[in-house]
Write an enzyme that holds these catalytic residues in place. Structure first.
Site, PDB file in Angstrom:
ATOM      1  N   GLU A 178       0.843  -1.196   0.000  1.00  0.00           N
ATOM      2  CA  GLU A 178       0.000   0.000   0.000  1.00  0.00           C
ATOM      3  C   GLU A 178       0.880   1.249   0.000  1.00  0.00           C
ATOM      4  O   GLU A 178       1.851   1.341   0.741  1.00  0.00           O
ATOM      5  CB  GLU A 178      -0.887  -0.023   1.245  1.00  0.00           C
TER       6      GLU A 178
ATOM      7  N   LYS B 192     -10.169   0.633  -1.655  1.00  0.00           N
ATOM      8  CA  LYS B 192     -10.172   0.451  -0.206  1.00  0.00           C
ATOM      9  C   LYS B 192     -11.506   0.954   0.324  1.00  0.00           C
ATOM     10  O   LYS B 192     -11.871   2.121   0.129  1.00  0.00           O
ATOM     11  CB  LYS B 192      -9.017   1.213   0.438  1.00  0.00           C
TER      12      LYS B 192
ATOM     13  N   CYS C 105      -5.110  -3.341   3.118  1.00  0.00           N
ATOM     14  CA  CYS C 105      -4.758  -3.104   4.523  1.00  0.00           C
ATOM     15  C   CYS C 105      -5.931  -3.275   5.481  1.00  0.00           C
ATOM     16  O   CYS C 105      -6.349  -4.388   5.778  1.00  0.00           O
ATOM     17  CB  CYS C 105      -4.144  -1.709   4.645  1.00  0.00           C
TER      18      CYS C 105
END
Length: 525
Positions: free
Chosen positions: A265, A340, A374
């Protein structure tokens, strides 16, 4: 048992075995009229399909036998009888090009029952089915205890009570314990089978390794090589220098024949250094200007190095909103985007970032994959939805500054591998960026996780990088082991869910994030 067992062997049936086979069948089927095959019928069966006819011998003498043919499943999908499926006992229904192994006989002599010799016959059939790449095994299973209960229960009710262990049926219980499952009741299946009232249960076993014949030059790979980049954060003069480092890793992973390259990321965060004086929110929006050329370059690298590249994540401005996005650059030239969904409090506070709306799996030449950036891996609903779509491998690019943050990602990722019966690969960045606000320090240990069962490492860790060190991690994962786990694992986390009590589903999003020109990877004019 009258004699001591000195040797047990599985062997192909030959015509020389016929007389002994005949005597064994008469002993095994004492309640059925005409309990044995004629020699001419056995000879025909051996000529048509010799590898489908086996015997198990104890001390050199026949203790049991299994006979089978190959049929076209669709031809006998509906109600059929034993006479019909065997072509009036001529075996003319056997097709070399068929798709299903049909069991026409299996027995163990009374004196050898209880030794689980029948399981060896079934195991051979399963191995033969896999070897011949057939869809599965089917046969009509007798229910010899049904005559005792026919006044109380219908055949369907009887089967349910046998399955729940309320009624004992040695034949049906044995077949169920060998991974066969009932499909339907067959009425009038075997003439003269009074014990079963001429009913049978169509039983089936699915070959989880079956691959539909393809005309393509190359099919989906079953053993996939993952390449994880544990990226060192360091100053870069410009985007060209950053991409030179990225190409170095892609080149190296390609040399090792990796199928995927996973970047972390915000691996391009060092480029924010030149905008540091603008403040955190403005500097990351300036960083977003690099996203389109970076993805263009990764798409070229994926083609020239013949590797699928997961770009980690990159900031992207759509309209007036800032998002955390990533791109899957496939080696066939196509590019797909992921988002995300759950941004962190820091991303909101420091950058004014918004969460995306897109959740999907991606079809690749190495199976179906999912990508969660993440923090998203800490929300188990997301990976479960992806698993329901058939995901085999979950990739998690991440960036964490402390060991606390890393532990959240690491342990949640490992839980996702266990509960979804899939592989999970995580890759992060290491090092320091003292001249970039909000990106000062990084901590990472990249890993590949597996489910925890006998075919996998006992720890659930396939491979792991050295903590806080720039390196690549290469790991092979076998997708067929997942198929085996889904069906025969010690526990079945996916199959045993109580869907009668709860369900999980995606909602339709009215206003998804609109893609900009990056998704088309257009060349600058």
């Amino acid at each position: 048992m009258k004699h001591k067992i000195e040797n047990i062997e599985l062997d192909f049936l030959t015509i020389d075995d016929y007389q002994e086979l005949k005597r064994a069948m008469i002993l095994a089927y004492q309640t059925i009229p005409n309990p044995y095959w004629e020699e001419s019928e056995i000879r025909t069966l051996l000529n048509k399909f010799p590898e489908g006819q086996i015997v198990i011998k104890v001390n050199g003498h026949i203790a049991g036998c299994a006979l089978s043919i190959i049929i076209d499943h669709e031809q006998f999908e509906e109600q059929h009888t034993y006479k019909i499926v065997t072509g009036n006992y001529t075996f003319e229904t056997h097709r070399k090009t068929g798709d299903t192994l049909y069991g026409i006989d299996v027995f163990i002599k009374p004196e050898f029952r209880g030794l689980r010799l029948g399981r060896r016959l079934y195991d051979y059939r399963k191995e033969l089915c896999e070897k011949l790449n057939l869809k599965g095994i089917e046969f009509g299973g007798r229910i010899p205890n049904y005559h005792k209960y026919e006044a109380e229960f219908s055949p369907k009710e009887y089967i349910e009570k046998v399955k729940s262990r309320e009624i004992p049926d040695p034949v049906l219980n044995f077949q169920l314990s060998n991974d066969f499952y009932p499909v339907r009741v067959l009425k009038g299946y075997l003439e003269g089978d009074k014990a079963s009232n001429e009913y049978a249960v169509l039983l089936k076993w699915d070959n989880i390794y079956y691959e539909k014949p393809s005309k393509r030059a190359k099919d989906i790979k079953r053993v996939v090589r993952l390449g994880l980049v544990q990226w060192q954060m360091r100053p870069y003069k410009n985007i060209n220098e950053l991409m030179q480092q990225a190409e170095y890793f892609v080149d190296t992973l390609s040399e090792y024949k990796s199928d995927f390259a996973l970047f972390p990321e915000f691996f391009n965060a060092p480029l924010m250094a030149e905008f540091n004086k603008l403040g955190e929110a403005d500097s990351i929006r300036k960083l977003a200007d690099y996203t389109n050329p970076i993805v263009q370059e990764f798409s070229k690298l994926s083609i020239s190095y013949n590797i699928n590249i997961i770009t980690g994540s990159l900031p992207e401005v759509v309209g007036d909103n800032l998002y955390n996005m990533g791109y899957l650059c496939k080696r066939n030239g196509s590019v797909e985007r992921y988002e995300k969904l759950h941004i962190t409090p820091d991303e909101l506070k420091a950058w004014g970032m918004k969460g995306g709306n897109k959740l999907q799996t991606f079809d690749t030449d190495c199976g179906k994959i999912g990508i969660l950036i993440c923090n998203d891996v800490e929300f188990p609903e997301l990976s479960r939805l992806l698993s329901d779509e058939g995901m085999d491998i979950l990739f998690v690019p991440f960036l964490t500054d402390t060991q606390n943050g890393y532990s959240r990602v690491r342990y949640c990722a490992q839980a996702r591998a266990i509960e979804n019966e899939c592989y999970v690969a995580i890759a992060g960045s290491v090092g320091n960026l003292p001249k970039v606000h909000n990106m000062d320090i990084q901590y990472a240990q990249s890993m590949v996780f597996t489910p925890c069962d006998f075919a996998f490492p006992t720890t659930g860790i396939k491979s792991e990088a050295t903590p806080n060190t720039e390196m690549i991690l290469i790991s092979d994962v076998d997708l067929d082991l997942l198929r085996e786990l889904h069906n025969f694992g010690s526990v079945k986390n996916l199959k045993d869910r109580r869907l009668d009590l709860y369900e999980l589903k995606k909602l339709n999003v009215e206003n998804p994030v609109q893609q900009n020109s990056t998704s088309s990877i257009s060349e600058p004019e």
